[in-house]
Design a protein around this motif. Structure first.
Motif, PDB file in Angstrom:
ATOM      1  N   THR A   1      21.726 -15.303 -33.756  1.00  0.00           N
ATOM      2  CA  THR A   1      21.022 -16.457 -33.297  1.00  0.00           C
ATOM      3  C   THR A   1      19.723 -15.690 -32.480  1.00  0.00           C
ATOM      4  O   THR A   1      19.812 -14.765 -31.963  1.00  0.00           O
ATOM      5  CB  THR A   1      21.551 -17.204 -32.197  1.00  0.00           C
ATOM      6  N   VAL A   2      18.670 -16.356 -32.866  1.00  0.00           N
ATOM      7  CA  VAL A   2      17.363 -15.874 -32.427  1.00  0.00           C
ATOM      8  C   VAL A   2      16.808 -17.117 -32.106  1.00  0.00           C
ATOM      9  O   VAL A   2      16.967 -18.277 -32.411  1.00  0.00           O
ATOM     10  CB  VAL A   2      16.314 -15.228 -33.480  1.00  0.00           C
ATOM     11  N   ALA A   3      15.576 -17.133 -31.025  1.00  0.00           N
ATOM     12  CA  ALA A   3      15.054 -18.304 -30.448  1.00  0.00           C
ATOM     13  C   ALA A   3      13.777 -18.643 -31.125  1.00  0.00           C
ATOM     14  O   ALA A   3      13.286 -19.717 -31.347  1.00  0.00           O
ATOM     15  CB  ALA A   3      14.845 -18.141 -28.906  1.00  0.00           C
ATOM     16  N   GLU A   4      13.132 -17.266 -31.839  1.00  0.00           N
ATOM     17  CA  GLU A   4      11.698 -17.706 -32.242  1.00  0.00           C
ATOM     18  C   GLU A   4      11.803 -18.589 -33.261  1.00  0.00           C
ATOM     19  O   GLU A   4      12.485 -18.402 -34.477  1.00  0.00           O
ATOM     20  CB  GLU A   4      11.092 -16.214 -32.742  1.00  0.00           C
TER      21      GLU A   4
ATOM     22  N   PRO B   1       9.280 -18.529 -27.656  1.00  0.00           N
ATOM     23  CA  PRO B   1       9.590 -19.388 -26.469  1.00  0.00           C
ATOM     24  C   PRO B   1      10.365 -18.678 -25.320  1.00  0.00           C
ATOM     25  O   PRO B   1      10.325 -17.476 -25.487  1.00  0.00           O
ATOM     26  CB  PRO B   1      10.834 -20.169 -27.096  1.00  0.00           C
ATOM     27  N   TRP B   2      10.269 -19.375 -24.240  1.00  0.00           N
ATOM     28  CA  TRP B   2      10.965 -18.734 -23.053  1.00  0.00           C
ATOM     29  C   TRP B   2      12.272 -18.180 -23.535  1.00  0.00           C
ATOM     30  O   TRP B   2      12.990 -18.735 -24.195  1.00  0.00           O
ATOM     31  CB  TRP B   2      11.078 -20.060 -21.966  1.00  0.00           C
ATOM     32  N   GLN B   3      12.714 -17.089 -22.573  1.00  0.00           N
ATOM     33  CA  GLN B   3      13.970 -16.284 -23.225  1.00  0.00           C
ATOM     34  C   GLN B   3      14.812 -16.158 -21.791  1.00  0.00           C
ATOM     35  O   GLN B   3      14.156 -15.886 -20.721  1.00  0.00           O
ATOM     36  CB  GLN B   3      13.787 -14.980 -23.533  1.00  0.00           C
ATOM     37  N   PRO B   4      16.118 -16.470 -21.714  1.00  0.00           N
ATOM     38  CA  PRO B   4      16.797 -16.017 -20.595  1.00  0.00           C
ATOM     39  C   PRO B   4      16.917 -14.553 -20.208  1.00  0.00           C
ATOM     40  O   PRO B   4      16.735 -13.947 -21.340  1.00  0.00           O
ATOM     41  CB  PRO B   4      18.139 -16.821 -20.866  1.00  0.00           C
TER      42      PRO B   4
END
Lengths: 679, 311
Positions: free
Chosen positions: A390-393, A493-496
């Motif tokens: 999983t990636v957030a981009e 996006p923001w990342q944890p």
């Protein structure tokens, strides 16, 4: 010797005994207690499958009864009645090829033997499922269970429910979401208490609840359901419907392909669109409507997930049909997690993401609730994250915190439009030991604390709160469906923050169940052998002649403060010790767990009727051949559950036997056991 | 304080200490389970149950060879486990060893099992036989499985696909009607409509299609079925209008990067009916790549190929 832990007695039998006592004190709880004293309940009445016009009341007794449920809108006037002919009865009466205790033989009548069978309930169990019909929507009903004319449930307002409103109604709704809680341990109780306390303080009652699986550790046996689900949650089951999905632990004994097992015995679930949605044809996955919310439950454990499979096809068709304002799906295995499980590595989780999430998001689902991973994780507003890893981009539509007082709620257009964003909540933190492997890049809030989630839906606004076991709110997220909104995919996006679990995390010992009996109390007398080793394994069995062994009070050992029977501590001190003791079991098929609460040094192997059931610190073999003895690193009393104790226990006399070995150079030796039973 | 309450107090005390000490660690997924089971196997020796448990954890991690090894050893120790036979059979099939899969299923079916377990194994064998092109044998197994356990929607669907490929139209319709009666499953109703259309029973099919169109939020699936019926009735204009509407709806639903393969297959059919064979083939192949590997997609692709050869 048997001590009952009365503080946590939770069976209806105990409740009824207390009521009898209260009546004797003049508390005036009145009705039909004479009957209640003679009736043994196994599972007190709970609610299932609610529609605006009907609901099921389900309960279990030891032995049969004439089941009638009386109900009405006034507590003092229960005008309507579900007669016994409309009640589905199931029973567990043993099989022809196994001995049936004499007590139950009178119940094995030809008509009883024709009843649908309970999968693995204790012999003598009768389950009753009464459908109450012709109800008014959004109306409170009081109910009471009768054995013919004798009232069995108390005249108490908690024995009541509110029917759901008609589908499409836009009223405020509140529901509770928990997962992975069914341990019978203290965190489970605290999470439940914290939810009830929060709801009371907040002044807004729940309408129903969802369980996202793993409600009956370790293998979903009937007794585990009883001790670890029905008893701990009984206060929330008698007045609210729990809509469940099967977890992998229930999946050991219940099968989605056949619809058979304790899970399927416990629940009455829609198969033919009884509560709205589209008929699935199975209880393994289903949908229902509550007001303006459409809920979809999937079986992520043991059914085909491929797109051409029945479940995925049904899911697509169900979503295409519904016109509800809010679409909420729930199942057990999370598509995105780095808690105690990793959704990039485990097939069940990966497949739910790669194969099921595309159907979910093209159907416009707003919220996905899962468990399995023992943590709380809540995502940003996201869509199209099906890749592995999983990636957030490019898949995050809003990377704010979703808090109305922070970055603001997540926004979507009204209706179930496709690909406008889904919120993922992993709520596997309701009782089982927590764990965290990392940070999933799509998560906005990650809290490794015990807790549960309360969801409010009010018109176009959905609010979800994570309440920890102390009753504190640890996350709040809001989604508003008010247009127009044009979804934009964020490139970066923001990342944890990265999280790396400690390489040498301390091993967390197990804790004993909250509700247990003491089978062998502390300092009881045991037979012991401290000089040499017994021959073979005969000493662990019931028939062994231990008359030549010494007798003494536990604990045994030397150079330990808790020793009651001191052994030689000089140069001839023993490095191994063998103890055994008989204890009684009154119904072997009502065992949830047996375990030792024990201080020991350094290592041990425990046996139940000759079968090895626990081993700590003995690397290989046993008795005089025991090898690789590890020094104990911690100290004090710990709890060790026996493995599969229910398989090795018999009615009447049983033998527990323990061999203890000191590590080389160890200055002390100790075994100080208490034997506990969870039933 | 009684002995019981004293020990309870101690137990709760330990819980409290644990709770304060926590909150993370332990029960860390399948890797952790495998580690523990391996330790137990080393200490206690091989046991069928422990090996089966470890095989299931290996499978979760996608380590199918390790799972197969454990299952084979587990079955050496206890050949009577239906679950072990079923797992072995499915794992062998998944890694492309249909012969071994079939042997495992056959061994399991030789046992005296409860009827539900026997039926599940028959369904597994049917899957293996179907994958090897032995459709009639697969059909026999599914018939028997359904007879033993008439409540599994998946098996009716699989049988319907086999009926379709074997061109057993009447059996297909009857089989689905039996499934609808036994389960009420809505996916069987959709499949039944397809079976009716394939059999030319368009008037009967149209009743259900119109009903579904009247109360569905998303309509492409049923619009395409109505277009098929209209094409059969030589209403090309009506069919084309339905297909165009369906394609418009699908365009809004199909994710541009990661499409739902069911929707791709649906769009493929709409394209095929509009005569856009290349677009249809592209969608079918993409659907197949994403997991729609069933008889239906194979059938559609071969239909396109046949019509291309004929032209």
């Amino acid at each position: 010797m048997e001590h009952r832990n009365r503080d946590n007695q939770s069976r209806v039998t105990r409740l009824l005994r207390l009521m009898t006592f209260a009546c004797l004190l003049g508390a005036g709880c009145g009705l039909a207690l004479g009957a209640a004293q003679s009736l043994e309940w196994i599972r007190e009445p709970y609610l299932q499958l609610a529609t605006p016009n009907s609901i099921h009341v389900v309960w279990r007794t030891v032995g049969s009864m004439t089941p009638i449920v009386r109900y009405g809108t006034k507590r003092e006037e229960l005008k309507s009645e579900s007669s016994s002919s409309k009640v589905v009865t199931r029973a567990s009466l043993g099989t022809d090829d196994a001995p049936v205790p004499e007590r139950w033989l009178p119940f094995r009548t030809p008509s009883n033997l024709k009843l649908p069978k309970l999968h693995s309930a204790p012999i003598g169990t009768f389950q009753y499922e009464a459908k109450l019909t012709d109800l008014e929507p959004s109306t409170r009903y009081y109910y009471a269970v009768y054995d013919e004319n004798r009232r069995l449930t108390p005249d108490d307002p908690s024995w009541s429910f509110v029917t759901p409103p008609p589908a499409g109604t836009r009223e405020p709704f509140r529901f509770w979401v928990i997962g992975d809680g069914g341990t019978g341990r203290l965190p489970q109780k605290e999470v439940h208490d914290a939810m009830r306390d929060f709801v009371r303080r907040d002044g807004r009652a729940l309408d129903f609840w969802l369980h996202v699986g793993d409600m009956a550790y370790g293998t979903g046996r009937d007794m585990e359901f009883q001790s670890r689900f029905f008893e701990p949650y009984r206060a929330s089951l008698r007045g609210l419907v729990c809509w469940p999905t099967m977890g992998n632990h229930e999946g050991h004994t219940s099968k989605g392909t056949t619809g058979i097992g304790p899970y399927y015995d416990a629940y009455v679930l829609p198969q033919r669109a009884e509560a709205g949605g589209l008929a699935s044809g199975t209880e393994a996955y289903y949908s229902f409507d509550h007001g303006n919310i459409h809920f979809i439950c999937l079986d992520s454990h043991d059914l085909e997930r491929k797109p051409s499979g029945a479940m995925a096809r049904w899911l697509k068709a169900d979503l295409e049909k519904t016109k509800a304002d809010w679409l909420i799906a729930f199942w057990h295995h999370p598509p995105y997690t780095k808690g105690s499980h990793d959704s990039d590595k485990e097939k069940d989780l990966t497949e739910m993401r790669e194969l099921i999430m595309p159907v979910i998001e093209s159907g416009g689902v707003d919220l996905v609730l899962t468990g399995h991973s023992h943590i709380y994780e809540r995502s940003m507003l996201m869509d199209g994250a099906y890749a592995t890893p999983t990636v957030a981009e490019g898949v995050i539509l809003d990377d704010g915190d979703g808090h109305p007082d922070g970055d603001g709620p997540y926004r979507k257009n009204p209706g179930g439009k496709p690909h406008e964003g889904t919120l993922q909540v992993v709520a596997g933190n309701a009782g089982q030991t927590l764990g965290r492997k990392g940070s999933s890049p799509v998560m906005r809030s990650i809290v490794a604390e015990f807790g549960s989630v309360i969801v409010d839906v009010d018109g176009d606004t959905l609010t979800a709160r994570m309440i920890n076991r102390d009753g504190n709110q640890r996350d709040l997220v809001q989604m508003v469906k008010r247009g127009p909104v044009k979804p934009v995919r964020l490139a970066l996006p923001w990342q944890p923050l990265d999280y790396k679990p400690p390489s040498t995390a301390p091993k967390i010992p197990a804790s004993p169940p909250v509700d247990y009996k003491t089978l062998v109390a502390r300092h009881e007398t045991w037979r012991y052998l401290a000089s040499g080793h017994p021959q073979g394994r005969d000493w662990t069995f019931a028939g062994f002649d231990d008359s030549k062994w010494a007798r003494g009070a536990a604990g045994f050992g030397y150079r330990e403060p808790s020793v009651r029977t001191a052994l030689a501590a000089g140069s001839d001190r023993p490095t191994s010790l063998y103890i055994r003791k008989e204890f009684q079991i009154h119904q072997a098929d009502r065992i949830t767990e047996i375990g030792l609460l024990m201080d020991f040094s350094d290592s041990f192997v425990a046996y139940l009727n000759g079968q090895e059931v626990a081993r700590v610190g003995v690397g290989r073999s046993s008795g005089r051949n025991a090898q690789k003895i590890k020094p104990r690193e911690d100290s004090g009393q710990v709890y060790i559950a026996f493995k599969d104790a229910f398989k090795h226990t018999t009615l009447g006399a049983n033998i527990v036997a323990i061999e203890v070995h000191g590590a080389p150079e160890s200055p002390s030796l100790l075994v100080d056991p208490i034997l506990l039973l969870e039933d | 304080m009684s002995q019981g309450s004293f020990s309870k107090w101690i137990a709760w005390g330990s819980c409290l200490l644990l709770a304060l000490a926590l909150p993370t660690a332990a029960h860390d997924g399948p890797e952790h389970e495998i580690e523990e089971l391996t330790e137990r196997l080393a200490a206690e020796g091989d046991s069928a149950d422990l090996l089966l448990q470890r095989a299931i954890e290996f499978k979760v991690l996608g380590k199918l060879s390790e799972a197969i090894e454990d299952l084979e050893r587990s079955l050496e120790l206890d050949s009577g486990s239906a679950l072990a036979h079923r797992e072995l059979s499915k794992n062998c099939l998944a890694i492309g060893k249909p012969e071994e899969a079939l042997r495992a299923a056959n061994r399991g079916l030789g046992l005296r099992l409860p009827s539900a377990d026997h039926a599940s194994l028959l369904a597994v064998r049917a899957e293996i036989l179907g994958a090897r092109g032995k459709r009639r044998d697969a059909l026999r197994d599914l018939d028997e499985a359904i007879k033993l356990l008439p409540a599994n929607v998946e098996w009716y669907l699989s049988r319907s696909q086999l009926h379709a490929r074997l061109n057993l139209r009447t059996s297909r319709i009857r089989g689905l009607e039996q499934g609808i009666e036994a389960t009420g499953g809505s996916v069987l109703i959709a499949e039944w409509v397809d079976a009716l259309i394939a059999d030319g029973q368009n008037t009967k099919a149209l009743i259900t299609v119109e009903k579904e169109l009247s109360d569905s939020r998303c309509q492409s699936f049923w619009l395409i079925r109505r277009a098929q019926i209209r094409q059969a009735a030589r209403d090309a204009k009506g069919a084309s209008a339905d297909l165009t509407t369906a394609l418009e709806e699908l365009a809004g639903r199909i994710h541009p990067v990661s499409p739902d393969p069911q929707l791709l297959a649906e769009r493929g059919l709409a394209q095929e009916l509009l005569g856009n064979k290349e677009a249809a083939r592209k969608d079918y192949e993409a659907a197949r790549e994403k997991g729609v590997l069933d008889e239906w997609v194979r059938g559609r692709l071969s239909t396109i190929t046949r019509s291309e050869i004929a032209n």
